[in-house]
Design a protein around this motif. Structure first.
Motif, PDB file in Angstrom:
ATOM      1  N   LEU A 164     -30.476   1.527  67.419  1.00  0.00           N
ATOM      2  CA  LEU A 164     -29.357   0.656  67.785  1.00  0.00           C
ATOM      3  C   LEU A 164     -29.282   0.447  69.295  1.00  0.00           C
ATOM      4  CD1 LEU A 164     -26.660   2.368  69.009  1.00  0.00           C
ATOM      5  CD2 LEU A 164     -26.750   3.301  66.705  1.00  0.00           C
TER       6      LEU A 164
ATOM      7  N   SER B   5     -21.798   3.028  63.127  1.00  0.00           N
ATOM      8  CA  SER B   5     -22.715   3.718  64.037  1.00  0.00           C
ATOM      9  C   SER B   5     -21.952   4.282  65.215  1.00  0.00           C
ATOM     10  CB  SER B   5     -23.788   2.738  64.538  1.00  0.00           C
ATOM     11  OG  SER B   5     -23.206   1.791  65.418  1.00  0.00           O
TER      12      SER B   5
ATOM     13  N   SER C   1     -26.622  -4.397  67.976  1.00  0.00           N
ATOM     14  CA  SER C   1     -25.593  -3.386  67.737  1.00  0.00           C
ATOM     15  C   SER C   1     -24.399  -3.582  68.669  1.00  0.00           C
ATOM     16  CB  SER C   1     -26.180  -1.982  67.934  1.00  0.00           C
ATOM     17  OG  SER C   1     -26.770  -1.852  69.210  1.00  0.00           O
TER      18      SER C   1
END
Length: 692
Positions: free
Chosen positions: A38, A238, A308
């Motif tokens: 990411l 995340s 991301s």
């Protein structure tokens, strides 16, 4: 407008209940994504190489396990202990391959000795061979051996169960597994704590439990709806997107505070219907405008070349928008149906800020900028995987031990494809590349075996001998070469993870060898983060200026509105440089957030000023009245945001700790500039509005 809320109150409450249930169910669908990819760019060349490598060798993930012995394990019992660990590790579901410090078989002359059946008769043969391989590291009176494991799923806890000696983990897989545990801790503890801390600060301003509860509930619902949207769409959260609900709570609560605060002020001399109507008139547009500018600040992150980061910006923007909608829909209904008291008291902090308006404001502004501006030149963008974790975490402690003992950090890879895979010419090219590096490859293994059996220095000089030795080699070599498709990899452990070392490795590599790995993916991001962050900030400032100008239709006031946040950005980046906070894709988000959130204070002040200027038709009185009605909620909001985000100090991640410091500096600076410099500029400027 107040009649609309009174008429449809029950329908609105039912709708809110249905929405909350739907989004709660969506939240239950969320899973965690701990992949460090990411931190990559959208079109990362290093990730493309990494995917090729993964395709050839099943996985690029590696787990290093360092085992500590009190006595030298090169004894009969010690070797048996290691082989016992081999069997237990191989039996764990999720471990694809392991490279043991002691191979299952070793060559002796032109035959193999089975080490798994080691006994007193063949012990000396095995011991002599292993001593030449130099598999033991000795530090601080202890002895260490290291396993290289290539897992296909989470295995750390299972390894803990089978190894009964002190042991330490390192490698990208270990970092990802621990990140999962940390994200689980964060998502279920920090958002509720953020609500509690903001609640306590807002209660100081509003003075009662119920008005405080009403002011933070919209932000809480916004966070829930954000998690629900993530669950129903992406289904993954995340290290970046986990910030979206926290940002929603911390920043989305601003409108709730302003709305309830103004309502209570208006209720001093009005009934609740008139108070609600007056509040909507005086702060309604400001609330809409601040929500839009905060959303714009987050959406500006989309131009940074990181999927991301764009996703985090998108969900944060959605969350803030949700909180704004919940404030508009929920609060008017509750305030009409509830009977809340009014708290009337003077604020010493507000009085202090009032006394700073004028020449003092200009002097203080210049002083703050002069102090922090030099720090901008010391910004550090060297941000890598281990920089994420705090020093007290198990991850950092484990990695430090492994690095000190074995000289191993997060690995990088040299990947190659050639039809001359076994040739001496290509082998020597790889071995020359490895000189001065801590590296492991097929050619190292073959070189060592050739020297032990034939006494010839270096890699075998002909392919016939290589193929002969392949029959004597333990099967670990297929972790480094794929003979079917003529590809191979070198495992490299840099002394340190920084751009200088990584650049030297890549520069040293022959053209045939492509360098890749998670550190290179993050380095690639580091190299572009500064110019792209500048573009993102310019876009954010432009969007905010445009939005404010469309509303105010006054160029001078629009410029005054963005001046506090422009100065705040200088202070924030100067603070980062002075205190060594590394510029990363996470800390870089603060710039756009400051633009979106910091403008709120200026907007509320200017909107209030224009409202009272029309009523009072006196510039000085309009400024004084605007200060009276906005200073307390602005200060409470600045403290609420800063204290609310301070729950991230409990996070095991260092990057979250950095965000706390940046939020404090940014919000306090923005509040100071908005409540002292902005009124000063409005007063001295020749603003001829409504005949004034």
């Amino acid at each position: 407008m107040s009649k609309f809320y009174e008429k449809h109150a029950k329908k609105i409450i039912v709708l809110l209940v249905i929405l909350n249930i739907a989004f709660f169910l969506g939240m239950l669908r969320i899973r965690f994504n701990t992949d460090f990819s990411l931190f990559r760019l959208e079109n990362s060349k290093y990730e493309k190489i990494l995917k090729e490598l993964e395709k050839d060798f099943s996985t690029e993930n590696q787990l290093n396990v360092l085992i500590e012995f009190d006595e030298n394990p090169l004894s009969l019992d010690g070797i048996r202990k290691i082989k016992e660990y081999d069997k237990k590790l191989k039996s764990i579901d999720g471990i694809g391959k392991i490279i043991s410090p002691v191979p299952d078989e070793i060559p002796f002359g032109f035959r193999k000795v089975n080490v798994e059946n080691i006994n007193e008769e063949n012990f000396e043969i095995v011991k002599n061979f292993l001593e030449k391989l130099d598999i033991i590291s000795q530090r601080y009176g202890k002895f260490y051996v290291i396993y290289y494991i290539f897992p296909t799923k989470r295995v750390v806890s299972k390894i803990d169960e089978v190894i009964d000696l002190p042991h330490y983990f390192a490698g990208s897989t270990y970092l990802q597994e621990k990140m999962y545990d940390y994200l689980l801790l964060i998502v279920f503890t920090l958002p509720p704590l953020a609500i509690v801390t903001i609640f306590l600060v807002f209660r100081w301003r509003l003075g009662g439990f119920r008005p405080t509860l009403f002011s933070v509930l919209p932000a809480g619902m916004g966070a829930l709806w954000t998690l629900g949207i993530i669950g129903w769409t992406e289904r993954e959260i995340s290290i970046l997107t986990i910030l979206a609900p926290i940002f929603t709570i911390v920043m989305g609560s601003a409108d709730g505070l302003h709305f309830v605060s103004h309502f209570m002020d208006n209720k001093e001399n009005k009934d609740k219907f008139s108070a609600l109507s007056e509040t909507l008139k005086s702060t309604g547009f400001a609330m809409i405008l601040t929500t839009i500018t905060t959303v714009a600040g987050f959406l500006s992150l989309a131009i940074i070349d990181s999927e991301s980061l764009a996703q985090m910006g998108k969900f944060s923007a959605i969350g803030v928008a949700f909180a704004g909608i919940a404030t508009w829909v929920f609060l008017p209904v509750v305030l009409l149906k509830s009977d809340i008291g009014v708290k009337k008291e003077d604020s010493k902090i507000s009085r202090t800020f009032r006394n700073m308006i004028g020449k003092r404001a200009v002097f203080i502004t210049i002083l703050i900028v002069v102090v922090f501006f030099p720090g901008v030149y010391f910004l550090d963008r060297e941000f890598y995987m281990l920089d994420i974790f705090k020093d007290y975490t198990q991850v950092k402690k484990n990695s430090d031990v492994v690095q000190k003992v074995a000289g191993i950090t997060v690995p990088v890879f040299g990947y190659f494809k050639t039809e001359n895979l076994l040739s001496a010419e290509f082998a020597n090219k790889v071995l020359d590349f490895e000189k001065g590096l801590k590296a492991i490859s097929f050619y190292d293994i073959m070189k060592n075996i050739n020297e032990k059996i034939f006494g010839q220095e270096g890699y075998p000089d002909n392919v016939v001998r290589v193929r002969f030795l392949l029959n004597l080699l333990p099967p670990i070599y297929d972790n480094f070469v794929n003979l079917k498709i003529f590809s191979g990899r070198v495992l490299i452990f840099p002394e340190e993870i920084n751009s200088k070392v990584l650049n030297e490795i890549e520069k040293k590599a022959p053209e045939d060898i492509k360098i890749t790995g998670a550190p290179y993916i993050m380095k690639e991001m580091n190299d572009v983060i500064v110019p792209q962050q500048i573009k993102s900030l310019l876009l954010a400032v432009f969007l905010v200026f445009l939005i404010v100008f469309v509303r105010l239709k006054n160029l001078k006031e629009s410029f005054f509105a963005i001046l506090p946040i422009s100065l705040t950005l200088i202070v924030m980046f100067g603070f980062m440089g002075i205190f060594g906070i590394k510029l990363s894709i996470i800390t870089a988000t603060m710039g756009s957030i400051v633009v979106g959130v910091g403008i709120d204070y200026a907007i509320h002040f200017i909107e209030s000023y224009n409202y009272y200027l029309r009523l009072l038709r006196d510039k000085k009185r309009a400024i004084e009245k605007s200060f009276d009605v906005t200073s307390k909620p602005i200060l409470a909001n600045a403290l609420g945001l800063s204290i609310g985000l301070s729950v991230l100090l409990l996070s095991p991640l260092k990057i979250h700790e950095y965000l706390v410091g940046l939020m404090w500096v940014s919000m306090i600076s923005s509040a100071i500039f908005s409540l002292t410099l902005l009124p000063t500029l409005l007063f001295v400027a020749n603003l001829k509005k409504n005949g004034v």
